[in-house]
Design a protein around this motif. Structure first.
Motif, short mmCIF file in Angstrom:
data_model
loop_
_atom_site.label_atom_id
_atom_site.label_comp_id
_atom_site.label_asym_id
_atom_site.label_seq_id
_atom_site.Cartn_x
_atom_site.Cartn_y
_atom_site.Cartn_z
N LEU A 126 0.86 -1.19 0.00
CA LEU A 126 0.00 0.00 0.00
C LEU A 126 0.89 1.23 0.00
N SER A 127 0.70 2.08 -1.00
CA SER A 127 1.59 3.24 -1.16
C SER A 127 1.31 4.35 -0.17
N SER A 128 0.11 4.42 0.38
CA SER A 128 -0.25 5.55 1.25
C SER A 128 0.64 5.62 2.48
N ASP A 129 0.87 4.48 3.13
CA ASP A 129 1.71 4.45 4.34
C ASP A 129 2.95 3.58 4.15
N ALA A 130 3.30 3.29 2.90
CA ALA A 130 4.42 2.39 2.61
C ALA A 130 4.26 1.11 3.42
N TYR A 179 3.86 -4.59 7.96
CA TYR A 179 4.93 -3.72 8.45
C TYR A 179 4.83 -2.38 7.73
N GLY A 180 4.69 -1.31 8.53
CA GLY A 180 4.64 0.04 7.98
C GLY A 180 6.01 0.68 7.99
N ALA A 181 6.56 0.90 6.79
CA ALA A 181 7.92 1.43 6.71
C ALA A 181 8.01 2.87 7.18
N MET A 182 6.93 3.64 7.05
CA MET A 182 6.98 5.06 7.42
C MET A 182 6.87 5.25 8.92
N ASN A 183 6.01 4.53 9.58
CA ASN A 183 5.84 4.69 11.03
C ASN A 183 6.42 3.53 11.83
N MET A 184 7.11 2.59 11.16
CA MET A 184 7.78 1.47 11.84
C MET A 184 6.80 0.68 12.72
N THR A 185 5.62 0.40 12.20
CA THR A 185 4.58 -0.29 12.97
C THR A 185 4.36 -1.69 12.41
#
Length: 445
Positions: free
Chosen positions: A189-193, A231-237
């Motif tokens: 998903l591109s919105s939140d990487a 895994y969210g690359a932008m917020n490390m979640t």
């Protein structure tokens, strides 16, 4: 009730033999269709048509009670002829109303023939919302017989626009592999990487796809175990969940589904139990518990299907075995058995009766085969009655002990129109309060 474009996507999947029930995203569909159905808000009317077996379009108008009329234009194109497409006049309600899912995992993987190899189907879908001019699109391309690529995109107005950015765009990529034994999805998903991976494995099926299934190897029971990782690359979640699904049939041929879902990060555990008690009724329950807050909730629901006044109501009793299966053996007096060929030959053996033990073992073997055939015949009879029943409407109801709400929805057909209406009742007050009410009308030709 499925909207027109959702119904076309379902027709595309059935024509191309793509089973969504074998994906992790849909393991909870049987319970969610009854316990989490969406009630329409306001008034919505849509008109759709098919200009060819490959092109479809739709226009809709919607008013949610704010004094503002919204609308949308949608277009659908596919390279594969949708032979199972039906208009709103002829479509069975089972194809457009979400209800209990009859999960039937195939025994082998699909493979393209020489004529189909160069015809890997794909579809294009687009919709524009008015007057906001927001857009959404989807494309599906079948790469192989068991693998497809799906792209989704959304372009909406930015609620906090800037001189350089007044719109928000989000793209989703899905690479899906769907085999009889397992399925896998790789998601971005591109919105939140956001990166995701889903996996589902089926137990209880034959490991040799080339083998010929025997009578007792039908998919009467299937155990599926799946998990998803995020895994969210932008917020490390991170994100994690796992689900267990067991589908089977009762002695009377009624299908049932049990699921157990767990999210260790959020500390939530939920179990669901759904059963098709007869052709007309489905019962469902769900229990939620959180290990961190110790909160729990119980949700129950059901759906009731109705036939027309002049419709032939199918009998929900099991169908007896065919005559050939009943004649597998001929019982005689003194608990002895003579097979049909021996009965016709009228042969009498003068040997001593030391063969009785072997004959008893043969009898038990035939009894097992007959029982298996009778079980399969009962199950097939029940499932065919569900698929071919001439339903005219369905009523859904669910309630929750924690939220103190009762949700009602009626879906049916009137002449050539598909109708869906419902309301939500809040029982916390001294007198019931209607939180939401809506009506949706669909027509297609």
């Amino acid at each position: 009730m499925l909207e027109y474009m959702e119904y076309l996507e379902q027709c595309f999947a059935k024509n191309s033999q793509w089973d969504y029930n074998n994906l992790y995203e849909h393991v909870l569909d049987s319970s969610a269709s009854i316990l989490q159905f969406k009630i329409p808000h306001g008034f919505k009317f849509s008109v759709s048509s098919s200009s060819s077996p490959y092109n479809y379009n739709s226009i809709s108008f919607e008013n949610r009670g704010k004094g503002r009329l919204n609308g949308s234009l949608a277009y659908f194109y596919t390279t594969q002829e949708l032979s199972n497409y039906k208009t709103s006049k002829n479509i069975p309600l089972q194809d457009v109303i979400d209800s209990y899912r009859l999960v039937n995992i195939p025994k082998n993987d699909r493979s393209y023939t020489d004529n189909e190899e160069s015809k890997r189907p794909w579809l294009l879908y687009g919709r524009m919302y008015l007057p906001s001019q927001s857009m959404e699109a989807m494309a599906i391309k079948r790469l192989t017989a068991n693998t497809q690529l799906m792209l989704k995109g959304v372009n909406i107005l930015n609620p906090t626009p800037t001189p350089f950015n007044n719109k928000l765009t989000s793209l989703s990529f899905y690479l899906q592999s769907n085999y009889y034994k397992w399925s896998r999805e790789a998601i971005f998903l591109s919105s939140d990487a956001l990166f995701g991976l889903r996996f589902l494995y089926n137990f209880g099926n034959s490991t040799n796809p080339q083998c010929t299934p025997s009578i007792d190897s039908n998919n009467i029971s299937t155990l599926s175990l799946g998990t998803e990782l995020w895994y969210g690359a932008m917020n490390m979640t991170p994100g994690l969940s796992t689900t267990l699904r067991y589908t089977s049939f009762s002695v009377t041929g009624n299908p049932l589904t049990f699921t157990l879902a767990c999210n260790p990060i959020l500390g939530s555990v939920s179990t669901t139990y759904s059963i098709k008690t007869n052709v007309f009724t489905t019962l469902c329950s769900k229990f939620d518990f959180n290990f961190y807050s110790y909160e729990s909730d119980l949700t129950i629901g059901c759906d009731l299907w109705r036939f027309g006044n002049n419709a032939d109501v199918p009998d929900s009793n099991p169908t007896p075995l065919p005559s050939k299966e009943r004649e597998l053996f001929i019982p005689l007096h003194d608990h002895q058995l003579v097979f049909p060929e021996q009965e016709k030959a009228k042969t009498i053996s003068n040997e001593p009766k030391d063969y009785e033990s072997d004959l008893l073992l043969k009898f038990l073997e035939i009894q097992g085969i007959k029982t298996a055939r009778q079980s399969v015949a009962t199950i097939n009879n029940f499932t065919q009655k569900i698929k071919n029943a001439p339903f005219t409407s369905a009523l859904k109801l669910n309630t929750s002990l924690k939220n103190h709400t009762v949700n009602l929805m009626w879906e049916g057909k009137y002449n050539d129109f598909l109708l869906s209406t419902g309301c939500s009742l809040n029982l916390d007050l001294k007198r019931p309060n209607v939180d939401g009410f809506g009506l949706q009308i669909q027509y297609s030709s």
